[in-house]
Design an enzyme around this catalytic site. Structure first.
Site, PDB file in Angstrom:
ATOM      1  N   SER A 215      74.304  -0.942 -44.912  1.00  0.00           N
ATOM      2  CA  SER A 215      75.177  -0.252 -45.855  1.00  0.00           C
ATOM      3  C   SER A 215      76.377   0.385 -45.182  1.00  0.00           C
ATOM      4  O   SER A 215      77.432   0.537 -45.805  1.00  0.00           O
ATOM      5  CB  SER A 215      74.378   0.820 -46.601  1.00  0.00           C
ATOM      6  OG  SER A 215      73.771   1.703 -45.673  1.00  0.00           O
TER       7      SER A 215
ATOM      8  N   ASP B 269      65.470   7.275 -39.465  1.00  0.00           N
ATOM      9  CA  ASP B 269      65.772   6.158 -40.366  1.00  0.00           C
ATOM     10  C   ASP B 269      64.882   4.980 -39.982  1.00  0.00           C
ATOM     11  O   ASP B 269      65.356   3.880 -39.712  1.00  0.00           O
ATOM     12  CB  ASP B 269      67.249   5.783 -40.257  1.00  0.00           C
ATOM     13  CG  ASP B 269      67.741   4.992 -41.470  1.00  0.00           C
ATOM     14  OD1 ASP B 269      67.022   4.968 -42.492  1.00  0.00           O
ATOM     15  OD2 ASP B 269      68.813   4.386 -41.402  1.00  0.00           O
TER      16      ASP B 269
ATOM     17  N   VAL C 230      76.425  -5.909 -37.484  1.00  0.00           N
ATOM     18  CA  VAL C 230      76.242  -6.143 -36.060  1.00  0.00           C
ATOM     19  C   VAL C 230      76.531  -7.603 -35.731  1.00  0.00           C
ATOM     20  O   VAL C 230      76.063  -8.503 -36.428  1.00  0.00           O
ATOM     21  CB  VAL C 230      74.810  -5.774 -35.621  1.00  0.00           C
ATOM     22  CG1 VAL C 230      74.605  -6.063 -34.141  1.00  0.00           C
ATOM     23  CG2 VAL C 230      74.521  -4.309 -35.927  1.00  0.00           C
TER      24      VAL C 230
ATOM     25  N   ALA D 153      73.176  -8.975 -38.502  1.00  0.00           N
ATOM     26  CA  ALA D 153      72.591  -8.021 -39.450  1.00  0.00           C
ATOM     27  C   ALA D 153      73.724  -7.284 -40.136  1.00  0.00           C
ATOM     28  O   ALA D 153      74.778  -7.036 -39.542  1.00  0.00           O
ATOM     29  CB  ALA D 153      71.670  -7.046 -38.741  1.00  0.00           C
ATOM     30  N   SER D 154      73.492  -6.939 -41.386  1.00  0.00           N
ATOM     31  CA  SER D 154      74.502  -6.221 -42.153  1.00  0.00           C
ATOM     32  C   SER D 154      73.807  -5.150 -42.975  1.00  0.00           C
ATOM     33  O   SER D 154      72.872  -5.438 -43.722  1.00  0.00           O
ATOM     34  CB  SER D 154      75.266  -7.177 -43.070  1.00  0.00           C
ATOM     35  OG  SER D 154      76.230  -6.485 -43.826  1.00  0.00           O
TER      36      SER D 154
END
Length: 521
Positions: free
Chosen positions: A129, A286, A133, A126-127
Site C-alpha cells: 500500500s 506489522d 520493491v 512485491a507491491s
C-alpha cells in the site's frame, strides 16, 4: 467540505462494489434482507464478494488497505473466500508504473539509474500500500557486486493519507462528544498514534534506521534474519537493502516439504515477539504473512526473515514491567493481582473494588486456559475483556494499540503454522525468566553500569573538594557557616541511613530471588 467530499467518496465506493449488501445480508432482520435485495436492482454484482471487498479497499487507499491486511490474518473470524482475497493485499497490491519508480530513483540520487545499479529489474517483486520493491544488483565501495532489494515509495501518498486522517480525526471528535463511553476509548489519541505511524512509513530513511536497530537487537538470538541496509543508497523515497532469499511463511506445505519443523517455527515466532517486546521494548509491529519469510539456506535453515520495517512499536520501562506482571499473573491465574495492577496503574478508578474486578476478569479468562490455540480466539477474549472494561470504566491506553494489533497478527500466524500451539505455556517460561532478571541483582548491576560515567566524572573532584573543606575549617566559622555545617551533618546522617538501607534492600532482593527460584524450580 473536504471531509464531506471524502465521506461521499467512501459511500460511493461502498455502493459501487455492493458492500452494503454484505452488511445487510449478515443481519437477522427479514426486512433488512429484503432491503438488501431491493438495493441490488440495477447493479452488476456478479463478482465474488471477497473480490469486491478487496477491490473496494484498494480503491479507498492505503489506510483501508492496511485495515484489510489486519483482517486477512483472522481466518477464524472470516469466511474462507473473503480471507483468501484479503490475503492478496499483503504483497499484491496493484503496482505503479516502473517508469515512475525509475524516475523516483533518479531524482533521489541525481544520476541515471544505469549509473546507480549494475542491473535493475523493472518488474516489481512485491507491491504494497505504501511502496513497492524491485530486485537489483549494485557494486559496493569494495568493488564487489551485491544483490539488493530496492524499495520505492508510491508517488502522491501524503495528500491521500492526510485526507483520510483528517476525516478520522473529525469522526473521533464526534464519538467523544456524543458518547461517554467514546471518551473513555480516547479515539482522538488513538488516531494521533495511527497518524504518527503512517507518517513514519512515508520516510524510508526512518524505516532503514528501524531495520538497523532490529538487526542489532536480534543479532544474538539466532532465530530471525534481518536485511543489512546499504546506507550509501538510502533516501526518504528510496531504500536499498540486502536481498533476502526465503519462502513466504504462508506457504506452509512448501515449508513442510522442505523439512522445516513447523511446530518449532511457531514457538520461535512467539519467542521472537516476546523478546522484542519485553527485552528490547522495540518490536516489529506489522507482522502479517506478507512481511515474513523462512530461510531454506543450509547456513540459516528454518530461521525467520523479517521484512518491511515501516511500523515499529516502542514501550517504556514502566509499560514493559506493567505488561510483564499482567501476563505473568494471567498465566498463573492470579486474577486478583491482575485487578490490583489495573488499579495501581490508574487504568481504573481508585475506588474500584478489587474483588469485583477480579471476579469479572476470571469469568472472561478462565474458560480459555489449557486449550490449544485452535480452540481459542484471542480476538474473542479481547472483545469480552473490552465489554468488561466498559463496566469498570477502564481507560484505553493509546500507546498499547500497536501491541494489541501485533498480538493479533501473532495469533493469526500461529493458527496458520500450528493450530495446536499453546500460546500460554510457550510464553510463560520466557516471562518468568524476564521477571527474575528485573527483580534480581542483575538489574541493580545494569543500573550501576549505566551510572558509571557519572561516577567516573565525580570521583576525581573529591580530593579537591575535601581539601577546600579542610582549609575552611581553620578559620572561626560564622553563624551562617555553622548552620550550613549542621545541615551537612544531618545530610551525612541521612546518607548513612540510606546506604545501610540500600545494602539491606540488595540483600533482601538476593534473598527474594533465591526464594522465587526455589518456588519455581
Amino acid at each position: 467540505m473536504k471531509h464531506w467530499a471524502r465521506g461521499a467518496t467512501i459511500v460511493w465506493v461502498v455502493w459501487r462494489h455492493g458492500l452494503d449488501q454484505l452488511l445487510l445480508d449478515g443481519l437477522q432482520k427479514p426486512w433488512l434482507r429484503g432491503l438488501a435485495r431491493a438495493l441490488t436492482l440495477g447493479r452488476q454484482l456478479d463478482r465474488p464478494r471477497g473480490q469486491r471487498l478487496r477491490e473496494a479497499l484498494e480503491q479507498l487507499g492505503p489506510i483501508f488497505v492496511k485495515f484489510g491486511q489486519v483482517l486477512s490474518t483472522r481466518r477464524d473470524l472470516l469466511p474462507p473466500d473473503i480471507a483468501d482475497e484479503l490475503a492478496l493485499l499483503q504483497d499484491r497490491v496493484p503496482p505503479f508504473d516502473a517508469d515512475v519508480a525509475v524516475a523516483t530513483i533518479e531524482r533521489a540520487f541525481r544520476r541515471p539509474i544505469a549509473e546507480v545499479f549494475e542491473q535493475f529489474e523493472r518488474v516489481p517483486v512485491a507491491s504494497a500500500s505504501i511502496a513497492q520493491v524491485h530486485f537489483a544488483t549494485l557494486r559496493d565501495r569494495t568493488g564487489q557486486q551485491r544483490e539488493v532489494a530496492v524499495k520505492v515509495l508510491r508517488p502522491g501518498m501524503l495528500p491521500v493519507i492526510e485526507k483520510d486522517l483528517s476525516l478520522m480525526r473529525m469522526m473521533a471528535g464526534w464519538v467523544e462528544r456524543l458518547s461517554a463511553d467514546g471518551r473513555r476509548l480516547k479515539p482522538r489519541e488513538v488516531v494521533a498514534e495511527f497518524d504518527n505511524y503512517l507518517h513514519d512509513e512515508l520516510d524510508l530513511v526512518r524505516e532503514a534506521a528501524n531495520a538497523a536497530q532490529l538487526r542489532r537487537n536480534m543479532a544474538g538470538l539466532d532465530l530471525v534474519l534481518i536485511p543489512e541496509i546499504v546506507w550509501d543508497y538510502c533516501h526518504p523515497e528510496v531504500m536499498v537493502m540486502q536481498r533476502m532469499h526465503g519462502v513466504p511463511i504462508s506457504q506452509v506445505e512448501r515449508l513442510r516439504a522442505a523439512g522445516v519443523d513447523i511446530p518449532k517455527l511457531a514457538r520461535d515466532g512467539v519467542t521472537i515477539f516476546f523478546t522484542q517486546v519485553f527485552r528490547d521494548g522495540f518490536f516489529h509491529a506489522d507482522m502479517h504473512p506478507g512481511n515474513i519469510q523462512v530461510s531454506l539456506d543450509p547456513a540459516s535453515f528454518g530461521r525467520y526473515i523479517s521484512l518491511d520495517f515501516g511500523i515499529v512499536g516502542t514501550l517504556t520501562e514502566f509499560d514493559k514491567e506493567y505488561l510483564a506482571q499482567n501476563f505473568t499473573a494471567f498465566f498463573r491465574r492470579d486474577y486478583k493481582r491482575v485487578a490490583e495492577l489495573h488499579i495501581e496503574s490508574g487504568w481504573v478508578p481508585p475506588e474500584t473494588r478489587v474483588n469485583e474486578l477480579e471476579a469479572a476478569i476470571r469469568t472472561v479468562c478462565e474458560p480459555y486456559f489449557d486449550r490449544p490455540l485452535k480452540e481459542i480466539s484471542l480476538g474473542m477474549v479481547l472483545m469480552r475483556l473490552f465489554q468488561t472494561s466498559r463496566r469498570f470504566n477502564v481507560e484505553i491506553q493509546p500507546q498499547l494499540v500497536l501491541l494489541q494489533k501485533t498480538l493479533l497478527n501473532i495469533e493469526g500466524l500461529g493458527r496458520q503454522l500450528d493450530p495446536d500451539l499453546d500460546l500460554w505455556s510457550t510464553a510463560k517460561p520466557f516471562l518468568e525468566k524476564w521477571m527474575l532478571e528485573q527483580m534480581g541483582p542483575q538489574r541493580l548491576w545494569r543500573e550501576l553500569r549505566a551510572q558509571a560515567p557519572h561516577y567516573a566524572q565525580l570521583l576525581p573532584e573529591l580530593p579537591l573538594l575535601l581539601h577546600q573543606y579542610l582549609r575552611q575549617r581553620r578559620t572561626e566559622p560564622t553563624p551562617l557557616v555553622r548552620e550550613l555545617l549542621e545541615a551537612q551533618k544531618r545530610t551525612n546522617r541521612l546518607l548513612q541511613s540510606l546506604i545501610y538501607g540500600g545494602l539491606g534492600f540488595v540483600l533482601g532482593l538476593l534473598l527474594m530471588q533465591w526464594l522465587v527460584r526455589m518456588r519455581l524450580f
